[in-house]
Scaffold this active site. Sequence first.
Site, PDB file in Angstrom:
ATOM      1  N   ASP A 150       0.826  -1.211   0.000  1.00 58.50           N
ATOM      2  CA  ASP A 150       0.000   0.000   0.000  1.00 58.50           C
ATOM      3  C   ASP A 150       0.860   1.261   0.000  1.00 58.50           C
ATOM      4  O   ASP A 150       1.996   1.253   0.477  1.00 58.50           O
ATOM      5  CB  ASP A 150      -0.906  -0.022   1.248  1.00 58.50           C
ATOM      6  CG  ASP A 150      -2.071   0.953   1.129  1.00 58.50           C
ATOM      7  OD1 ASP A 150      -2.352   1.423   0.006  1.00 58.50           O
ATOM      8  OD2 ASP A 150      -2.698   1.246   2.162  1.00 58.50           O
ATOM      9  N   HIS A 156       2.121   3.143  -8.906  1.00 60.14           N
ATOM     10  CA  HIS A 156       1.962   1.704  -9.159  1.00 60.14           C
ATOM     11  C   HIS A 156       3.166   1.178  -9.944  1.00 60.14           C
ATOM     12  O   HIS A 156       3.712   0.124  -9.629  1.00 60.14           O
ATOM     13  CB  HIS A 156       0.667   1.431  -9.933  1.00 60.14           C
ATOM     14  CG  HIS A 156      -0.574   1.893  -9.223  1.00 60.14           C
ATOM     15  ND1 HIS A 156      -0.788   1.636  -7.889  1.00 60.14           N
ATOM     16  CD2 HIS A 156      -1.669   2.584  -9.646  1.00 60.14           C
ATOM     17  CE1 HIS A 156      -1.969   2.159  -7.530  1.00 60.14           C
ATOM     18  NE2 HIS A 156      -2.503   2.745  -8.577  1.00 60.14           N
ATOM     19  N   LEU A 179      10.515 -20.776  -3.971  1.00 61.98           N
ATOM     20  CA  LEU A 179       9.635 -19.807  -3.306  1.00 61.98           C
ATOM     21  C   LEU A 179       8.262 -19.882  -3.950  1.00 61.98           C
ATOM     22  O   LEU A 179       8.150 -19.914  -5.177  1.00 61.98           O
ATOM     23  CB  LEU A 179      10.204 -18.387  -3.475  1.00 61.98           C
ATOM     24  CG  LEU A 179       9.289 -17.232  -3.049  1.00 61.98           C
ATOM     25  CD1 LEU A 179       9.092 -17.226  -1.529  1.00 61.98           C
ATOM     26  CD2 LEU A 179       9.870 -15.884  -3.499  1.00 61.98           C
TER      27      LEU A 179
HETATM   28  C1  IPE Z   1      -5.432  -2.709   0.076  1.00 64.85           C
HETATM   29  O1  IPE Z   1      -5.103  -1.386  -0.140  1.00 64.85           O
HETATM   30  C2  IPE Z   1      -5.463  -3.440  -1.221  1.00 64.85           C
HETATM   31  C3  IPE Z   1      -4.173  -3.624  -1.879  1.00 64.85           C
HETATM   32  C4  IPE Z   1      -3.014  -3.263  -1.418  1.00 64.85           C
HETATM   33  C5  IPE Z   1      -4.227  -4.267  -3.154  1.00 64.85           C
HETATM   34  P1  IPE Z   1      -6.227  -0.252  -0.291  1.00 64.85           P
HETATM   35  O2  IPE Z   1      -5.495   1.027  -0.492  1.00 64.85           O
HETATM   36  O3  IPE Z   1      -7.199  -0.649  -1.331  1.00 64.85           O
HETATM   37  O4  IPE Z   1      -6.958  -0.308   1.118  1.00 64.85           O
HETATM   38  P2  IPE Z   1      -7.845   0.774   1.865  1.00 64.85           P
HETATM   39  O5  IPE Z   1      -8.918   1.190   0.913  1.00 64.85           O
HETATM   40  O6  IPE Z   1      -6.964   1.925   2.224  1.00 64.85           O
HETATM   41  O7  IPE Z   1      -8.362   0.055   3.073  1.00 64.85           O
HETATM   42  C1  IPE Z   2      -1.671   0.255  -3.274  1.00 69.21           C
HETATM   43  O1  IPE Z   2      -1.458   1.637  -3.331  1.00 69.21           O
HETATM   44  C2  IPE Z   2      -2.010  -0.334  -4.617  1.00 69.21           C
HETATM   45  C3  IPE Z   2      -3.382  -0.820  -4.734  1.00 69.21           C
HETATM   46  C4  IPE Z   2      -4.289  -0.789  -3.792  1.00 69.21           C
HETATM   47  C5  IPE Z   2      -3.762  -1.382  -6.014  1.00 69.21           C
HETATM   48  P1  IPE Z   2      -2.652   2.665  -3.330  1.00 69.21           P
HETATM   49  O2  IPE Z   2      -3.053   2.922  -4.731  1.00 69.21           O
HETATM   50  O3  IPE Z   2      -3.740   2.193  -2.436  1.00 69.21           O
HETATM   51  O4  IPE Z   2      -1.946   3.932  -2.727  1.00 69.21           O
HETATM   52  P2  IPE Z   2      -2.523   4.939  -1.639  1.00 69.21           P
HETATM   53  O5  IPE Z   2      -2.992   4.113  -0.481  1.00 69.21           O
HETATM   54  O6  IPE Z   2      -3.645   5.653  -2.297  1.00 69.21           O
HETATM   55  O7  IPE Z   2      -1.376   5.828  -1.297  1.00 69.21           O
HETATM   56 MG    MG Z   3      -4.103   2.398  -0.454  1.00 66.52          MG
END
Ligand code: IPE
Ligand code: IPE
Ligand code: MG
Length: 238
Positions: A23, A40, A136
């Site tokens: 995240d 990403h 792995l």
């Molecule tokens: C969790 O992250 C999902 C992934 C890392 C794929 P999110 O960014 O979607 O989670 P929330 O919405 O902050 O809980």
């Molecule tokens: C995690 O990063 C990737 C996915 C959930 C696909 P985010 O896109 O949620 O990044 P933040 O949380 O908005 O910074």
């Molecule tokens: Mg996120």
Amino acid sequence: MPHQPLPTIDPKKLPKHVGVIMDGNGRWAKARGLPRTAGHEAGEDALVDTVDGALEIGLKYLTVYAFSTENWRRPPDEVRFLMNYNRELLTRRRDEFNEKGVRIRFIGRRNDRKLPRSVVRMAEEAEDLTVKNKKLNLTIALNYGGWAEVVDAVKQLPPKGKIDEKAIRSRLYAPELPDPDLIVRTSGEKRISNFLLWQGAYAELLFTDVLWPDFRRDDLFAAIAEYQRRSRRFGAVD
Ligand code: IPE
Ligand code: IPE
Ligand code: MG
């Protein structure tokens, strides 16, 4: 010079299975004045280095959360980007992972009309290509949600069969995987966001402020060192 693991890791007490909630990509990009999608893209190096770190220390199971069943709520452009990105990352990296002895698996709801067929096809090709690898086990959670997984498992229960934990567990997306011992979440958020709900019931949770694109194997090693200082009781007493 090859990278050395942090000396604080005890090789005899390695977790078997580490889950990672990757995240913070959007915030990483925002801090640089870039579009969220750049965050990403920057996550690819983090993933590859984390996989290499797992191989380096002999971790057997690594599961990464790439796209949740709730991530469809994002703007269509970002969803489309993420689908293409995941497919292309796999296309770029599958041979390299295969040569390193990584077995790739996917968990998530595959027969979902929202999920592009090209993504499912590429995922299944990577699974088939790497099926014999043993170093792995890299599991990618894509269109994954813990609620959906339990619902999908329960739907497969035979109508008159016995219902117990084993009956449900054996119908999860990848019942052959051991439960995660440790779940790491980057970016400072302290929640599970529907990741491995059933399997993570007794996982140690570790939250780091590092944003996913900045995460490297040293961060994985530090998380494992912290895990090794914890006392796991599973409801019993020491
Ligand atoms: C969790 O992250 C999902 C992934 C890392 C794929 P999110 O960014 O979607 O989670 P929330 O919405 O902050 O809980
Ligand atoms: C995690 O990063 C990737 C996915 C959930 C696909 P985010 O896109 O949620 O990044 P933040 O949380 O908005 O910074
Ligand atoms: Mg996120």
